[in-house]
Design an enzyme around this catalytic site. Sequence first.
Site, PDB file in Angstrom:
ATOM      1  N   HIS A 139       0.797  -1.237   0.000  1.00  0.00           N
ATOM      2  CA  HIS A 139       0.000   0.000   0.000  1.00  0.00           C
ATOM      3  C   HIS A 139       0.824   1.279   0.000  1.00  0.00           C
ATOM      4  CE1 HIS A 139       1.028  -0.079   4.258  1.00  0.00           C
ATOM      5  NE2 HIS A 139       0.718   1.196   4.292  1.00  0.00           N
TER       6      HIS A 139
HETATM    7  C1  UD1 Z   1      -1.722   5.654   6.129  1.00  0.00           C
HETATM    8  C2  UD1 Z   1      -0.374   6.064   6.714  1.00  0.00           C
HETATM    9  C3  UD1 Z   1       0.642   4.958   6.496  1.00  0.00           C
HETATM   10  C4  UD1 Z   1       0.119   3.630   6.997  1.00  0.00           C
HETATM   11  C5  UD1 Z   1      -1.224   3.352   6.367  1.00  0.00           C
HETATM   12  C6  UD1 Z   1      -1.815   2.054   6.840  1.00  0.00           C
HETATM   13  C7  UD1 Z   1       0.160   8.479   6.599  1.00  0.00           C
HETATM   14  C8  UD1 Z   1       0.951   9.506   5.895  1.00  0.00           C
HETATM   15  N1  UD1 Z   1       0.149   7.258   6.045  1.00  0.00           N
HETATM   16  O1  UD1 Z   1      -1.562   5.539   4.733  1.00  0.00           O
HETATM   17  O2  UD1 Z   1       1.828   5.263   7.189  1.00  0.00           O
HETATM   18  O3  UD1 Z   1       1.036   2.612   6.702  1.00  0.00           O
HETATM   19  O4  UD1 Z   1      -2.105   4.431   6.697  1.00  0.00           O
HETATM   20  O5  UD1 Z   1      -3.029   1.787   6.232  1.00  0.00           O
HETATM   21  O6  UD1 Z   1      -0.397   8.762   7.636  1.00  0.00           O
HETATM   22  N2  UD1 Z   1      -9.205   5.163   2.578  1.00  0.00           N
HETATM   23  C9  UD1 Z   1     -10.396   4.491   2.615  1.00  0.00           C
HETATM   24  N3  UD1 Z   1     -10.861   4.126   3.851  1.00  0.00           N
HETATM   25  C10 UD1 Z   1     -10.207   4.375   4.999  1.00  0.00           C
HETATM   26  C11 UD1 Z   1      -8.985   5.079   4.928  1.00  0.00           C
HETATM   27  C12 UD1 Z   1      -8.502   5.460   3.709  1.00  0.00           C
HETATM   28  O7  UD1 Z   1     -11.020   4.221   1.616  1.00  0.00           O
HETATM   29  O8  UD1 Z   1     -10.685   4.019   6.081  1.00  0.00           O
HETATM   30  C13 UD1 Z   1      -8.672   5.556   1.250  1.00  0.00           C
HETATM   31  C14 UD1 Z   1      -8.902   7.013   0.990  1.00  0.00           C
HETATM   32  O9  UD1 Z   1      -9.382   7.125  -0.295  1.00  0.00           O
HETATM   33  C15 UD1 Z   1      -7.532   7.638   1.079  1.00  0.00           C
HETATM   34  C16 UD1 Z   1      -6.590   6.468   0.803  1.00  0.00           C
HETATM   35  O10 UD1 Z   1      -7.291   5.282   1.217  1.00  0.00           O
HETATM   36  O11 UD1 Z   1      -7.392   8.661   0.161  1.00  0.00           O
HETATM   37  C17 UD1 Z   1      -5.322   6.561   1.588  1.00  0.00           C
HETATM   38  O12 UD1 Z   1      -5.571   6.793   2.969  1.00  0.00           O
HETATM   39  P1  UD1 Z   1      -4.593   7.697   3.871  1.00  0.00           P
HETATM   40  O13 UD1 Z   1      -5.015   7.673   5.286  1.00  0.00           O
HETATM   41  O14 UD1 Z   1      -4.401   9.007   3.213  1.00  0.00           O
HETATM   42  O15 UD1 Z   1      -3.207   6.985   3.728  1.00  0.00           O
HETATM   43  P2  UD1 Z   1      -2.795   5.467   3.746  1.00  0.00           P
HETATM   44  O16 UD1 Z   1      -2.261   5.108   2.423  1.00  0.00           O
HETATM   45  O17 UD1 Z   1      -3.870   4.596   4.328  1.00  0.00           O
END
Ligand code: UD1
Length: 362
Positions: A209
């Site tokens: 991811h």
């Molecule tokens: C975040 C953390 C990363 C961690 C990861 C674990 C930061 C910078 N990154 O990255 O260190 O390893 O979490 O998962 O804090 N989304 C959903 N549902 C959710 C959450 C997110 O659909 O419950 C989607 C959203 O469209 C979002 C994308 O996933 O834009 C990424 O989520 P985000 O929290 O920005 O970063 P992660 O890649 O999850």
Amino acid sequence: MKVFLVAGARPNFMKIAPIYREAKERSAIECKIVHTGQHYDYEMSQAFFDDFGLPRPHFFLNAGSGTHAEQTARIMTSFEVILRSEKPDLVMVVGDVNSTLACSIVAKKEWIEVAHVEAGLRSGDMKMPEEVNRIVTDSITDYFFVTEKSGAENLMREGKDKKRIFFVGNVMIDNLLFQLKKIEGNPSNTFKTQALKDQFKEYCFLTLHRPSNVDSAEKLSEIMSALEVISTRYPIFFPVHPRTKKMLTKFDLKLPKGIITLEPLGFSEALNLWKDAKIVLTDSGGLQEETTALGVPCITIRENTERPITVEIGTNILAGTKYDGIIAAFEQHLTKGKPGRVPEKWDGKAAKRILDVLEEAG
Ligand code: UD1
């Protein structure tokens, strides 16, 4: 002592669970959970609270997704409101996600002490958002709780006060050992994924991811081409992170048929699969540590790791993100293997050591 324990994203929840459990045993510490809402889907958040027996968060900030600045700003403004009204003595942040950075900054500017659990880890890669989060958080931390010696060395090289650095071990492993005991007493047929496990017997387990791996079509395709080869030897179970799902759709990338995709899994479901995997392939931080703790062969699909102990003495091979490196690591595990040892103080007692330090301080 009133402590705010902050969690926002999936890898935070397993780190706060043992700390919260330990704090409940101590009358000197009143611990409140703050959930920033950085992760919000059931499978990315509530499933973990249920699995770990955590209560409903005492405060929920509902930050949600967005750009780094949008997400960080939303967490900061909501956290400031509750800090001003609740006035805790200490804010404890864990790991390296945006919630870690956001809440530590707000606390420090309110003159509230900050404790950072998993302090001092460094990948040296400033293009990783997590590396920026780690460095900024540690620049304003009062209590550095360190999981491995490299963490303490990095902090001392950066000029941090030695008296503030505490090598306590790894709360991620506290949680792992606790959950492992729980699932060992759980008949396997209660797991949704047990049928898959029974069907294939020998398999690999994949998580992927990181933005650096999945946000570029070219990189993701190259990684997939190596995984395709591996999946002709062993099927690969792949719980797909929401970010990765989005990117696969955006790039219209079809996965090889030996990769069996799953929805994101709760902690014990995932553990039930990966603990018996032939090899775990991952770009996650936590799984590098957890596989080392249980002696499961691991291939890390990244160019660097902030957790060098897992490579130095553990079962982890840092493969890089290129086809040749991933295949070479796979062959190495299959032919020579990489026996590992469990790092010092990864013994299930890190949360206890953390709270001992806080109680003593006072
Ligand atoms: C975040 C953390 C990363 C961690 C990861 C674990 C930061 C910078 N990154 O990255 O260190 O390893 O979490 O998962 O804090 N989304 C959903 N549902 C959710 C959450 C997110 O659909 O419950 C989607 C959203 O469209 C979002 C994308 O996933 O834009 C990424 O989520 P985000 O929290 O920005 O970063 P992660 O890649 O999850």
